[in-house]
Scaffold this motif. Structure first.
Motif, PDB file in Angstrom:
ATOM      1  N   PHE A 122      55.672  33.022  41.867  1.00  0.00           N
ATOM      2  CA  PHE A 122      54.236  32.925  41.627  1.00  0.00           C
ATOM      3  C   PHE A 122      53.394  33.539  42.749  1.00  0.00           C
ATOM      4  CE2 PHE A 122      55.943  29.303  39.097  1.00  0.00           C
ATOM      5  CZ  PHE A 122      55.759  29.920  37.868  1.00  0.00           C
ATOM      6  N   HIS A 123      54.035  33.793  43.921  1.00  0.00           N
ATOM      7  CA  HIS A 123      53.300  34.446  45.009  1.00  0.00           C
ATOM      8  C   HIS A 123      53.372  35.973  44.896  1.00  0.00           C
ATOM      9  CE1 HIS A 123      52.556  30.796  47.221  1.00  0.00           C
ATOM     10  NE2 HIS A 123      53.825  30.458  47.123  1.00  0.00           N
ATOM     11  N   MET A 159      39.819  29.864  43.256  1.00  0.00           N
ATOM     12  CA  MET A 159      39.839  29.825  41.794  1.00  0.00           C
ATOM     13  C   MET A 159      40.209  31.211  41.246  1.00  0.00           C
ATOM     14  SD  MET A 159      36.975  28.254  39.237  1.00  0.00           S
ATOM     15  CE  MET A 159      35.604  29.274  39.739  1.00  0.00           C
ATOM     16  N   GLY A 160      41.296  31.289  40.458  1.00  0.00           N
ATOM     17  CA  GLY A 160      41.763  32.573  39.939  1.00  0.00           C
ATOM     18  C   GLY A 160      41.050  32.955  38.667  1.00  0.00           C
ATOM     19  N   LEU A 161      39.743  33.160  38.754  1.00  0.00           N
ATOM     20  CA  LEU A 161      38.967  33.448  37.548  1.00  0.00           C
ATOM     21  C   LEU A 161      38.675  34.943  37.446  1.00  0.00           C
ATOM     22  CD1 LEU A 161      37.628  31.948  35.158  1.00  0.00           C
ATOM     23  CD2 LEU A 161      35.538  31.878  36.496  1.00  0.00           C
ATOM     24  N   TYR A 162      39.026  35.515  36.308  1.00  0.00           N
ATOM     25  CA  TYR A 162      38.835  36.952  36.114  1.00  0.00           C
ATOM     26  C   TYR A 162      38.130  37.220  34.792  1.00  0.00           C
ATOM     27  CZ  TYR A 162      42.537  37.300  39.620  1.00  0.00           C
ATOM     28  OH  TYR A 162      43.287  37.181  40.750  1.00  0.00           O
ATOM     29  N   LYS A 163      37.294  38.230  34.840  1.00  0.00           N
ATOM     30  CA  LYS A 163      36.635  38.635  33.607  1.00  0.00           C
ATOM     31  C   LYS A 163      37.211  39.962  33.113  1.00  0.00           C
ATOM     32  CE  LYS A 163      31.921  38.596  31.861  1.00  0.00           C
ATOM     33  NZ  LYS A 163      30.528  38.467  32.295  1.00  0.00           N
ATOM     34  N   TYR A 164      37.577  40.812  34.047  1.00  0.00           N
ATOM     35  CA  TYR A 164      37.992  42.157  33.652  1.00  0.00           C
ATOM     36  C   TYR A 164      39.472  42.430  33.894  1.00  0.00           C
ATOM     37  CZ  TYR A 164      33.016  42.883  33.217  1.00  0.00           C
ATOM     38  OH  TYR A 164      31.722  42.766  32.833  1.00  0.00           O
ATOM     39  N   SER A 176      57.776  33.625  33.561  1.00  0.00           N
ATOM     40  CA  SER A 176      57.096  32.494  34.214  1.00  0.00           C
ATOM     41  C   SER A 176      57.738  31.139  33.893  1.00  0.00           C
ATOM     42  CB  SER A 176      55.614  32.494  33.848  1.00  0.00           C
ATOM     43  OG  SER A 176      55.456  32.486  32.460  1.00  0.00           O
ATOM     44  N   HIS A 236      34.304  36.304  28.062  1.00  0.00           N
ATOM     45  CA  HIS A 236      35.731  36.064  27.881  1.00  0.00           C
ATOM     46  C   HIS A 236      36.433  36.162  29.232  1.00  0.00           C
ATOM     47  CE1 HIS A 236      35.194  36.129  23.550  1.00  0.00           C
ATOM     48  NE2 HIS A 236      34.349  37.115  23.759  1.00  0.00           N
ATOM     49  N   TYR A 237      36.927  35.033  29.689  1.00  0.00           N
ATOM     50  CA  TYR A 237      37.508  34.960  31.025  1.00  0.00           C
ATOM     51  C   TYR A 237      38.994  34.603  30.975  1.00  0.00           C
ATOM     52  CZ  TYR A 237      33.255  35.251  33.876  1.00  0.00           C
ATOM     53  OH  TYR A 237      32.136  35.691  34.540  1.00  0.00           O
ATOM     54  N   VAL A 238      39.628  34.825  32.129  1.00  0.00           N
ATOM     55  CA  VAL A 238      41.021  34.435  32.326  1.00  0.00           C
ATOM     56  C   VAL A 238      41.078  33.523  33.534  1.00  0.00           C
ATOM     57  CG1 VAL A 238      43.243  35.287  33.167  1.00  0.00           C
ATOM     58  CG2 VAL A 238      42.027  36.551  31.408  1.00  0.00           C
ATOM     59  N   PRO A 290      42.679  40.915  35.716  1.00  0.00           N
ATOM     60  CA  PRO A 290      43.542  40.060  36.513  1.00  0.00           C
ATOM     61  C   PRO A 290      44.599  40.924  37.216  1.00  0.00           C
ATOM     62  CG  PRO A 290      43.343  39.235  34.277  1.00  0.00           C
ATOM     63  CD  PRO A 290      42.719  40.586  34.293  1.00  0.00           C
ATOM     64  N   GLU A 291      45.018  40.483  38.388  1.00  0.00           N
ATOM     65  CA  GLU A 291      45.973  41.288  39.174  1.00  0.00           C
ATOM     66  C   GLU A 291      47.375  41.189  38.570  1.00  0.00           C
ATOM     67  OE1 GLU A 291      47.084  41.549  43.840  1.00  0.00           O
ATOM     68  OE2 GLU A 291      45.391  40.308  43.284  1.00  0.00           O
ATOM     69  N   PRO A 292      48.060  42.299  38.402  1.00  0.00           N
ATOM     70  CA  PRO A 292      49.421  42.224  37.845  1.00  0.00           C
ATOM     71  C   PRO A 292      50.380  41.487  38.801  1.00  0.00           C
ATOM     72  CG  PRO A 292      48.578  44.471  37.764  1.00  0.00           C
ATOM     73  CD  PRO A 292      47.634  43.688  38.609  1.00  0.00           C
ATOM     74  N   SER A 293      51.369  40.843  38.204  1.00  0.00           N
ATOM     75  CA  SER A 293      52.302  40.032  38.987  1.00  0.00           C
ATOM     76  C   SER A 293      53.526  40.842  39.427  1.00  0.00           C
ATOM     77  CB  SER A 293      52.790  38.869  38.131  1.00  0.00           C
ATOM     78  OG  SER A 293      53.553  39.376  37.059  1.00  0.00           O
ATOM     79  N   GLU A 317      43.791  32.256  36.084  1.00  0.00           N
ATOM     80  CA  GLU A 317      45.198  32.436  36.461  1.00  0.00           C
ATOM     81  C   GLU A 317      45.634  31.334  37.424  1.00  0.00           C
ATOM     82  OE1 GLU A 317      46.173  36.400  37.926  1.00  0.00           O
ATOM     83  OE2 GLU A 317      47.839  35.494  39.011  1.00  0.00           O
ATOM     84  N   LYS A 366      53.263  39.801  43.881  1.00  0.00           N
ATOM     85  CA  LYS A 366      52.300  40.681  43.206  1.00  0.00           C
ATOM     86  C   LYS A 366      52.978  41.992  42.819  1.00  0.00           C
ATOM     87  CE  LYS A 366      48.875  37.852  43.563  1.00  0.00           C
ATOM     88  NZ  LYS A 366      48.447  37.164  42.353  1.00  0.00           N
TER      89      LYS A 366
END
Lengths: 403, 422
Positions: free
Chosen positions: A128-129, A1-6, A95, B78-80, A8-11, B82, A131
């Motif tokens: 999408f893969h 699950m790609g869940l981020y709070k702070y 995207s 507040h979440y993201v 997210p990894e740049p693409s 992806e 980074k």
């Protein structure tokens, strides 16, 4: 699950934009929704670079998507080329075209045939893969491969720096230090700093140098390409601390066949001697305050670790890198989840990491080793972390943290 | 005016929705914000509301420009989310559901799911996800579809976010309802006239509930007990429309009134609806009406009227143009962010006045004159590089106008125009 709070990894697409975005005499055209580009512009503005690519976006609507219409690209390019200062256009994937499968390479070929006086490049690492590191690597490589022209070597020996990008903190200060050291040690001059201080004209002249200084692993592919095309050797190292910097200069000396200016070297070592010894002493007196946590680009954390641990005597508390592709047994990749689980506000010692993490921990951003949206230092003239002056800075900073 | 350069644009009569609005420039440099940005900016002002941005890395990463790490509190997170490459092909509903449940476990009570371009493109159904979640958790979830490719600009981020809140409102029990009749003021309408209207309503034993930029989701529940919504901000119009549809609360808008006649009629309607004597209207305009009429005469007496363009996104271009046509000006080109219900409602009125201006979306604000003509003889409402001396109202003044209401707004607008023309 790609869940981020702070963070997210740049693409890969962001890696492409951040690398190409700092190049002067160029334009970047993104085919896709225009919201991304305005954020990209803001990120690049926060780097403090003035002479850089002009950013354009086509925007896209439901009709374009449903019918695969790409006319917006042609119209946009026809407008962009009116600016005669622009010598190259980079066609950036976004995207939506990635999802619907627009063939930007084919469009690029058609456009190249139409605009022969310009270089028009498309990029593949926008999937999408992909980074950040993939995007940076491809951007640097394609510039070296497609823009650098066949050219004579300079009469006086010269060098390029490959891999200075705006995703790392103090990137401008670090290359300034490299240039200063190479001038002082060998009296050689730079031709191109890829990509943070480059223009298209500079990149065209990259083949004229006698050595390429690769300072991050994303630049190795470009270094090899230039070695093949122009027979220019490269050295890959990101020198932190006195020992590593001296060793690095000695290797460069061998490659370019110029002896090191001994007086310069001695002065540099003398200048930092007191701070270096003092730092070592403090670390040995206060081991509990001295563990260091490093989290960021693999070359940065590896280089700083070597100086901090092998030379100064610090202990590592945590060390991690920000790219899955570069993780090793000793330096694992940590995403947000691992960072959240391991690095908390009450962690002892020095932390050198991304600004978002430092902010969250209530620490100052002066120890940040990468840039993110929380990097609000526009100062291009900070002290470096690389080289002799970088070593002075690190030692002073660590001493202050240890008291 | 050389119209050949503008043949790529549609005129107002040809535009019925956002799709008809073409860009003035072929390449946006760098462009304008996406509606996700304004959605986040709006919901950060709503106490008790958490957010989940669903999209690709760019959306997630850059959304943190708006949502600071410090915005995460005990009540709000507040979440993201992806999407990975599999989810782009097979959908992300299961992952989004898990994410929402995790946020609920963390303490979020109200969550807004913000769908961005790629989930919008692959046809993800957020309503179905919300239904599934409702079987497993009490968390209140609403969604907004903020795919940028479905519109040009960012204004939907304000209006659709507030409209989505209408789905989160809980109907109050009778014991919780105010005993007195109440009226909602939706949006900020400037202090003076708003306060005067509030005093008039108070004299008639009517309470006023004000909902501005800062909101509390719990307090919003009280809005359902009102007799009338008075809409001061266009951002609240869809919210008011939803309350009308769902709860039969009527609304009267003041946000699109830019001329004396319209303002008077709207106030009369409000007074009539609330059964207040029309004589009290005088308390609202007092000294303003004679001054407004004086300005009207003065501006109307100027014989050489010119065409104008509207470049600022702050005002509602179509109703504002109608008010300017009444003063003798001719609309040439209007920047319209969204062909929303207000602009559409005023479209026929403008066409009936015999004008049919170009409609466009301006992305490169510093290069407007480059596209227009070399020999520009035109006024601008909103900044316009190259013809600074022809700017009737600059961007800041346009914002000021929009933030005022009623007579106060009309007077200020005329004052600005008169000062530039003199």
């Amino acid at each position: 699950m790609g869940l981020y709070k702070y963070t997210p990894e740049p693409s890969g697409r962001m890696g492409l934009l951040w690398t190409l975005g700092t190049i002067d005499e160029a334009a970047i055209l993104e085919f896709g929704s225009m919201g991304h580009m305005i954020y990209g512009e803001r990120f690049l503005k926060q780097t403090g670079i003035i002479n850089r690519s002009k950013l354009f976006s086509t925007h896209i609507d439901e009709k374009d998507i449903a019918l695969g219409i790409t006319k917006r690209i042609d119209n946009a390019i026809a407008k962009i080329v009116e600016d005669k200062k622009i010598k190259a256009i980079f066609l950036l994937p976004s995207s939506i075209p990635e999802t619907i499968g627009v063939d930007l390479d084919a469009i690029c070929e058609e456009l190249q045939a139409k605009y022969k006086d310009l270089k028009i490049l498309s990029f593949r690492r926008g999937g999408f893969h992909d980074k950040l590191n993939h995007g940076i690597e491809e951007a640097i490589f394609k510039l070296a491969k497609n823009i650098a022209l066949p050219i004579k070597k300079t009469e006086k020996k010269s060098f390029n720096i490959i891999g200075s990008c705006c995703d790392l903190s103090r990137y401008r200060s670090d290359v300034r230090e490299i240039k200063r050291m190479l001038k002082g040690a060998f009296d050689i001059n730079p031709i191109c700093t890829l990509s943070s201080e480059a223009s298209i004209s500079d990149i065209e002249k990259m083949g004229s140098t006698h050595i390429n200084i690769v300072i991050r692993r994303e630049g190795i592919k470009a270094g090899e390409e230039l070695a093949d095309r122009f027979n220019t050797p490269y050295i890959y190292c990101r020198p932190y601390g006195y020992n590593e910097t001296e060793k690095w200069l000695k290797e460069i000396s061998k490659i370019i066949d110029i002896p090191i200016n001994k007086e310069f070297l001695q002065n540099e070592l003398n200048e930092g001697k007191y701070g270096y010894n003092y730092c070592k002493q403090i670390v040995s007196f206060r081991p509990l305050k001295g563990p260091i946590t490093l989290s960021g680009h693999i070359d940065v954390v590896e280089g700083i670790k070597k100086f901090a641990c092998d030379d100064i005597g610090m202990k590592i508390k945590h060390i991690s890198c920000d790219s899955k592709a570069y993780e090793t047994d000793k330096i694992p990749y940590w995403g947000e989840k691992e960072i959240m689980n391991n690095i908390s506000r009450d962690l002892d010692g020095i932390i050198m990491a991304q600004p978002m993490l430092l902010k969250r921990l209530g620490r100052l951003c002066n120890t940040s080793i990468s840039r993110d949206i929380y990097s609000r230092s526009f100062n291009l003239y900070e002290s470096p972390f690389i080289g002799f002056r970088g070593a002075i800075k690190l030692c002073s900073m660590w001493i202050e943290e240890l008291f | 005016m050389d119209k050949n350069r503008l043949t790529h644009l549609n005129t107002l009569s040809q535009v019925n929705n956002n799709k008809g609005i073409k860009f003035l420039h072929p390449a946006a440099s760098p462009g304008s914000h996406c509606p996700m940005h304004t959605t986040l900016a709006t919901l950060l002002n709503i106490k008790g509301l958490s957010s989940l941005v669903v999209g690709m890395a760019e959306c997630g990463y850059y959304s943190r420009f708006v949502v600071d790490y410090s915005n995460n509190t005990k009540e709000e997170c507040h979440y993201v989310y992806e999407l990975d490459s599999n989810e782009v092909v097979f959908g992300c509903s299961s992952g989004v559901k898990k994410a929402v449940l995790q946020m609920a476990e963390e303490g979020a009570k109200n969550i807004m799911i913000i769908m961005t371009c790629v989930p919008g493109l692959i046809g993800e159904d957020p309503q179905a996800i919300i239904e599934e979640i409702s079987y497993e958790s009490d968390v209140k979830v609403v969604f907004v579809d903020m795919a940028h490719f479905k519109r040009n600009g960012y204004k939907d981020g304000y209006s659709k976010t507030l409209a989505a809140l209408a789905d989160a409102i809980k109907v109050q029990k009778d014991s919780e309802k105010s005993k007195k009749p109440t009226v909602n003021f939706l949006g900020n309408g400037g202090e003076t006239e708003c306060n005067r209207l509030q005093s008039i309503l108070k004299e008639s034993e009517i309470d006023v509930l004000k909902y501005g930029v800062k909101l509390d989701i719990e307090e919003l529940n009280s809005s359902l007990g009102s007799q009338l919504n008075i809409v001061y901000s266009n951002n609240y119009l869809e919210f008011a429309e939803k309350l009308k549809e769902k709860y039969e609360i009527p609304y009267i808008s003041l946000c699109d009134a830019y001329d004396l006649d319209t303002v008077e009629k709207r106030y009369e309607k409000i007074f009539k609806h609330l059964d207040i004597s029309g004589e009290k209207l005088e308390n609202l305009y007092t000294e303003k009406k004679p001054r407004i009429e004086e300005f009207y005469q003065k501006i109307l007496s100027i014989k050489e009227k010119k065409s104008f363009i509207i470049t600022s996104p702050s005002t509602l271009a179509v109703p504002l143009s109608v008010s300017l046509i009444k003063l003798g000006f001719k609309p040439f080109m209007l920047h319209i962010e969204e062909m929303d219900m207000t602009n559409l409602k005023w479209k026929d009125k403008l066409l009936e006045l015999g004008e049919d201006p170009y409609v466009t979306y301006i992305t490169n604000k510093d290069k407007i004159t480059e596209v227009l003509d070399n020999e520009i003889d035109i006024y601008s409402l909103g900044n316009c590089n190259g013809i600074e001396e022809k700017v009737l109202l600059n961007d800041q003044e346009m914002i000021k106008i929009q933030n005022l209401t009623g007579f106060e707004r009309v007077l200020k607008l005329l004052e600005f125009i008169d000062s530039r023309l003199s």
